[in-house]
Motif scaffolding. Structure first.
Motif, short mmCIF file in Angstrom:
data_model
loop_
_atom_site.label_atom_id
_atom_site.label_comp_id
_atom_site.label_asym_id
_atom_site.label_seq_id
_atom_site.Cartn_x
_atom_site.Cartn_y
_atom_site.Cartn_z
N LEU A 9 0.83 -1.22 0.00
CA LEU A 9 0.00 0.00 0.00
C LEU A 9 0.86 1.26 0.00
CD1 LEU A 9 -2.94 -0.88 2.40
CD2 LEU A 9 -3.14 0.03 0.10
N GLU A 12 2.50 1.55 -3.49
CA GLU A 12 1.48 1.94 -4.49
C GLU A 12 1.08 3.40 -4.32
OE1 GLU A 12 -1.64 -0.91 -3.96
OE2 GLU A 12 -0.37 -2.57 -4.61
N SER A 13 0.98 3.86 -3.08
CA SER A 13 0.62 5.25 -2.81
C SER A 13 1.73 6.19 -3.28
CB SER A 13 0.33 5.45 -1.33
OG SER A 13 -0.79 4.69 -0.94
N ARG A 16 1.78 6.53 -7.10
CA ARG A 16 0.76 7.43 -7.66
C ARG A 16 1.26 8.87 -7.71
NH1 ARG A 16 -5.28 5.61 -6.06
NH2 ARG A 16 -5.04 3.43 -6.62
N PHE A 46 1.33 12.13 -0.88
CA PHE A 46 1.51 10.74 -0.47
C PHE A 46 0.68 10.44 0.79
CE2 PHE A 46 3.96 8.38 2.80
CZ PHE A 46 3.63 7.08 2.40
N THR A 49 -3.00 10.39 -0.08
CA THR A 49 -3.31 9.18 -0.86
C THR A 49 -3.34 7.96 0.04
OG1 THR A 49 -2.31 10.11 -2.87
CG2 THR A 49 -2.53 7.71 -2.77
N LEU A 50 -2.37 7.85 0.92
CA LEU A 50 -2.32 6.72 1.85
C LEU A 50 -3.55 6.71 2.74
CD1 LEU A 50 -0.47 4.36 2.65
CD2 LEU A 50 0.54 5.86 4.36
N GLU A 52 -6.53 8.04 2.09
CA GLU A 52 -7.70 7.70 1.27
C GLU A 52 -7.76 6.21 0.96
OE1 GLU A 52 -7.33 10.12 -2.22
OE2 GLU A 52 -7.72 11.97 -1.10
N ARG A 53 -6.61 5.62 0.64
CA ARG A 53 -6.59 4.22 0.23
C ARG A 53 -6.82 3.27 1.41
NH1 ARG A 53 -2.40 2.02 -2.95
NH2 ARG A 53 -4.08 0.83 -3.89
N THR A 54 -6.46 3.70 2.61
CA THR A 54 -6.57 2.82 3.78
C THR A 54 -7.76 3.15 4.66
OG1 THR A 54 -5.13 4.23 5.12
CG2 THR A 54 -4.07 2.44 3.88
#
Length: 81
Positions: A9, A12-13, A16, A46, A49-50, A52-54
């Protein structure tokens, strides 16, 4: 969340924000900002994004933990379970 999932994760973050990031040159305790030449806006992106993704809320005081692969993974494992 296990360590492999957390590291994936994080990478990937970062990818992006910095699509050409070379993770082969980044050790687990190396600073993203130094090795990947992240500026402050990149780092902020970063972190956002981290989060939002988690689904993990990241406070300003948490950001020092998020400057390395190992620190970011440890943070996610602790906070995201």
């Amino acid at each position: 969340m296990n360590r492999t999932e957390a590291l994936d994760l994080v990478k990937e973050s970062i990818a992006r924000i910095i699509p050409d990031a070379n993770f082969a040159t980044l050790g687990p305790d190396d600073s993203f900002r130094d090795v990947l030449e992240m500026d402050s806006l990149d780092f902020l992106s970063f972190v956002e994004t981290l989060s939002e993704r988690t689904g993990v809320r990241i406070e300003d005081e948490d950001t020092p933990q998020l400057t390395t692969l190992s620190g970011s993974a440890d943070f996610l494992i602790t906070r995201a379970g």
